[in-house]
Design a protein around this motif. Structure first.
Motif, PDB file in Angstrom:
ATOM      1  N   ILE A 169       0.872  -1.269   0.260  1.00 31.17           N
ATOM      2  CA  ILE A 169      -0.156  -0.023   0.125  1.00 31.17           C
ATOM      3  C   ILE A 169       0.903   1.233  -0.119  1.00 31.17           C
ATOM      4  N   ARG A 170       0.904   2.145  -0.991  1.00 29.03           N
ATOM      5  CA  ARG A 170       1.618   3.314  -1.244  1.00 29.03           C
ATOM      6  C   ARG A 170       0.771   4.413  -0.730  1.00 29.03           C
ATOM      7  N   LEU A 171       1.236   5.343   0.143  1.00 28.44           N
ATOM      8  CA  LEU A 171       0.575   6.280   0.558  1.00 28.44           C
ATOM      9  C   LEU A 171       1.225   7.569   0.555  1.00 28.44           C
ATOM     10  N   GLY A 172       0.547   8.730   0.082  1.00 30.51           N
ATOM     11  CA  GLY A 172       1.135  10.030   0.148  1.00 30.51           C
ATOM     12  C   GLY A 172       0.984  11.018   1.642  1.00 30.51           C
ATOM     13  N   ARG A 173       1.338  11.961   1.616  1.00 29.65           N
ATOM     14  CA  ARG A 173       1.240  12.793   2.732  1.00 29.65           C
ATOM     15  C   ARG A 173       0.366  13.926   2.887  1.00 29.65           C
ATOM     16  N   GLU A 174      -0.394  13.959   1.750  1.00 36.73           N
ATOM     17  CA  GLU A 174      -1.202  15.182   1.630  1.00 36.73           C
ATOM     18  C   GLU A 174      -2.504  15.040   2.334  1.00 36.73           C
ATOM     19  N   ALA A 175      -3.178  16.126   2.892  1.00 33.42           N
ATOM     20  CA  ALA A 175      -4.344  15.997   3.534  1.00 33.42           C
ATOM     21  C   ALA A 175      -5.322  16.263   2.523  1.00 33.42           C
ATOM     22  N   THR A 176      -6.558  15.375   2.481  1.00 33.86           N
ATOM     23  CA  THR A 176      -7.492  15.307   1.350  1.00 33.86           C
ATOM     24  C   THR A 176      -8.933  15.089   2.342  1.00 33.86           C
ATOM     25  N   SER A 177      -9.822  15.490   1.297  1.00 31.63           N
ATOM     26  CA  SER A 177     -11.004  15.329   2.032  1.00 31.63           C
ATOM     27  C   SER A 177     -11.714  13.794   1.577  1.00 31.63           C
ATOM     28  N   SER A 178     -12.784  13.375   1.956  1.00 25.44           N
ATOM     29  CA  SER A 178     -13.552  12.221   1.691  1.00 25.44           C
ATOM     30  C   SER A 178     -14.112  12.366   0.183  1.00 25.44           C
ATOM     31  N   LEU A 179     -14.308  11.424  -0.489  1.00 29.97           N
ATOM     32  CA  LEU A 179     -15.091  11.373  -1.584  1.00 29.97           C
ATOM     33  C   LEU A 179     -16.133  10.647  -1.649  1.00 29.97           C
ATOM     34  N   TYR A 180     -16.483   9.605  -0.773  1.00 28.66           N
ATOM     35  CA  TYR A 180     -17.569   8.634  -0.714  1.00 28.66           C
ATOM     36  C   TYR A 180     -17.971   8.691   0.585  1.00 28.66           C
ATOM     37  N   PRO A 181     -19.289   8.290   0.589  1.00 26.17           N
ATOM     38  CA  PRO A 181     -20.235   8.123   1.747  1.00 26.17           C
ATOM     39  C   PRO A 181     -19.799   6.796   2.696  1.00 26.17           C
ATOM     40  N   ASP A 182     -20.026   6.839   3.830  1.00 25.66           N
ATOM     41  CA  ASP A 182     -19.351   5.806   4.758  1.00 25.66           C
ATOM     42  C   ASP A 182     -19.682   4.447   4.396  1.00 25.66           C
ATOM     43  N   ASN A 183     -20.877   4.264   3.435  1.00 22.29           N
ATOM     44  CA  ASN A 183     -21.226   3.084   3.276  1.00 22.29           C
ATOM     45  C   ASN A 183     -20.908   2.482   2.005  1.00 22.29           C
ATOM     46  N   VAL A 184     -19.964   3.087   1.341  1.00 19.79           N
ATOM     47  CA  VAL A 184     -19.563   2.809  -0.109  1.00 19.79           C
ATOM     48  C   VAL A 184     -18.817   1.407  -0.114  1.00 19.79           C
ATOM     49  N   GLN A 185     -18.964   0.848  -1.014  1.00 24.92           N
ATOM     50  CA  GLN A 185     -18.668  -0.647  -0.982  1.00 24.92           C
ATOM     51  C   GLN A 185     -17.117  -0.687  -1.686  1.00 24.92           C
ATOM     52  N   TYR A 186     -16.112  -1.329  -0.878  1.00 28.19           N
ATOM     53  CA  TYR A 186     -14.825  -1.303  -1.282  1.00 28.19           C
ATOM     54  C   TYR A 186     -14.482  -2.753  -1.888  1.00 28.19           C
ATOM     55  N   GLU A 187     -13.841  -2.791  -2.880  1.00 31.13           N
ATOM     56  CA  GLU A 187     -13.567  -4.165  -3.230  1.00 31.13           C
ATOM     57  C   GLU A 187     -11.901  -4.128  -4.230  1.00 31.13           C
ATOM     58  N   ILE A 188     -11.020  -5.039  -3.507  1.00 36.58           N
ATOM     59  CA  ILE A 188      -9.731  -4.987  -3.945  1.00 36.58           C
ATOM     60  C   ILE A 188      -9.841  -5.238  -5.502  1.00 36.58           C
ATOM     61  N   GLY A 189      -9.333  -4.459  -6.395  1.00 32.44           N
ATOM     62  CA  GLY A 189      -9.193  -4.917  -7.930  1.00 32.44           C
ATOM     63  C   GLY A 189     -10.454  -4.416  -8.634  1.00 32.44           C
ATOM     64  N   LYS A 190     -11.370  -3.522  -7.839  1.00 34.61           N
ATOM     65  CA  LYS A 190     -12.568  -2.916  -8.684  1.00 34.61           C
ATOM     66  C   LYS A 190     -12.524  -1.305  -8.377  1.00 34.61           C
ATOM     67  N   ALA A 191     -12.421  -0.797  -9.362  1.00 37.18           N
ATOM     68  CA  ALA A 191     -12.274   0.672  -9.321  1.00 37.18           C
ATOM     69  C   ALA A 191     -13.609   1.278  -8.976  1.00 37.18           C
ATOM     70  N   LEU A 192     -13.497   2.425  -8.263  1.00 29.62           N
ATOM     71  CA  LEU A 192     -14.644   3.278  -7.685  1.00 29.62           C
ATOM     72  C   LEU A 192     -14.695   4.608  -8.654  1.00 29.62           C
ATOM     73  N   ILE A 193     -15.976   4.896  -8.994  1.00 24.81           N
ATOM     74  CA  ILE A 193     -16.452   6.072  -9.681  1.00 24.81           C
ATOM     75  C   ILE A 193     -16.800   7.225  -9.180  1.00 24.81           C
ATOM     76  N   PRO A 194     -16.144   7.941  -8.618  1.00 25.78           N
ATOM     77  CA  PRO A 194     -16.635   9.256  -7.647  1.00 25.78           C
ATOM     78  C   PRO A 194     -17.396  10.046  -8.634  1.00 25.78           C
ATOM     79  N   ARG A 195     -17.108  10.282  -9.730  1.00 23.39           N
ATOM     80  CA  ARG A 195     -17.896  11.111 -10.842  1.00 23.39           C
ATOM     81  C   ARG A 195     -17.991  10.415 -12.175  1.00 23.39           C
ATOM     82  N   GLU A 196     -19.493  10.706 -12.641  1.00 23.95           N
ATOM     83  CA  GLU A 196     -19.718   9.969 -13.603  1.00 23.95           C
ATOM     84  C   GLU A 196     -19.530  10.825 -14.966  1.00 23.95           C
TER      85      GLU A 196
END
Length: 318
Positions: A169-196
């Motif tokens: 897992i590679r991590l940056g050091r920048e402060a960022t906001s959240s893009l998704y609601p708490d209940n977003v489904q996360y799956e390794i190997g499956k991209a997320l689409i925060p904007r259509e």
């Protein structure tokens, strides 16, 4: 493997802070979880876990090769180690140990490389991990992840624990906001689409996802075009379906805070070419040069990787 986690980190702003908050809770769920660091306890934010489980936390000192071998040995004994180090040293200094000790036996070691890409620019080229993603992608049995949202890291870690295999897992050091609601489904190997959007697509990882969101909004406001943003949080295995769907828009800008050579852009381009598809493609990332000591903001802007740079890259494709 979709999942709905309840751990919320909306009050946090960086991925490493998110890691620090959830480690203690994950430690209660996984009794065989241990944390090992290469003398980066403070920068890795492992304090809470260390206080709760002092007998499950180890520091090998500034010896990343030993860190990986110790993690491998503990994994052989039934533990699930999380190994923390700076990204360039977790990958380059300890690559043989990662490859031979961990990946060869497909051991459940989660390696967390902090300060990836230009995010550690103020420390100079020795401490910037611009090659780590390419190295880890090339390592057999390794899964490579770069979250685009600090909220994801909670779900990433649990998914990695359940994967029971090597993960980087590679991590940056920048402060960022959240893009998704708490209940977003996360799956390794499956991209997320925060904007259509169907007029083009950004395919990005890490901090680049946030810059892409800004660029897509600007294109919408100024040009009336709807640009999709693909959060390719898993670099290996790459979500080729998401890549090809992006290519069908006819315009793709791929961006990663990593050397352009061996980075996400080349993986995306290969996937498109192998499928026999055609689209306009621009890649943004770190040029193949050593990093001057500078702020990440300066380096991103200088190399067309910030929100304005991604905006200009996509605009050039119309």
């Amino acid at each position: 493997m979709g999942m709905d986690m309840t751990l919320s980190i909306r009050d946090l702003t960086t991925a490493r802070d998110a890691v620090g908050k959830c480690l203690g809770e994950l430690g209660g769920k996984y009794e065989n979880m241990v944390v090992i660091t290469a003398d980066v306890d403070v920068s890795s934010r492992i304090g809470t876990f260390k206080e709760r489980y002092p007998d499950r936390c180890y520091n090998t000192g500034i010896a990343e090769q030993s860190l990986m071998s110790v993690a491998a040995g503990m994994a052989h004994e039934g533990f699930k180690p999380l190994a923390f180090a700076f990204a360039p040293f977790a990958s380059m200094r300890a690559y043989e140990q990662v490859r031979t000790d961990i990946c060869y036996s497909r051991l459940p070691v989660i390696i967390i490389g902090n300060g990836a890409g230009y995010s550690n620019g103020l420390s100079g080229c020795t401490h910037c991990g611009l090659e780590d993603s390419a190295l880890m992608v090339a390592c057999n049995n390794m899964t490579v992840i770069e979250p685009g949202d600090p909220q994801q890291i909670v779900k990433v870690l649990e998914a990695c624990m359940e994967l029971n295999a090597p993960v980087y897992i590679r991590l940056g050091r920048e402060a960022t906001s959240s893009l998704y609601p708490d209940n977003v489904q996360y799956e390794i190997g499956k991209a997320l689409i925060p904007r259509e959007g169907d007029d083009g697509a950004f395919v990005c990882t890490g901090i680049m996802v946030h810059f892409a969101m800004e660029a897509a909004q600007r294109i919408h406001d100024e040009l009336g075009r709807e640009i999709r943003v693909v959060d390719m949080h898993t670099i290996k295995p790459l979500d080729k379906d998401a890549v090809l769907a992006a290519a069908r828009t006819g315009r793709v800008v791929a961006a990663q805070d990593h050397n352009l050579l061996g980075g996400l852009g080349q993986l995306v381009g290969s996937a498109i070419a192998e499928a026999g598809m055609a689209c306009r493609l621009v890649c943004r990332g770190c040029p193949d040069t050593f990093v001057p000591i500078a702020t990440p903001e300066f380096l991103y802007a200088r190399n067309g990787m910030d929100a304005n740079g991604l905006y200009e890259a996509m605009k050039s494709l119309f």
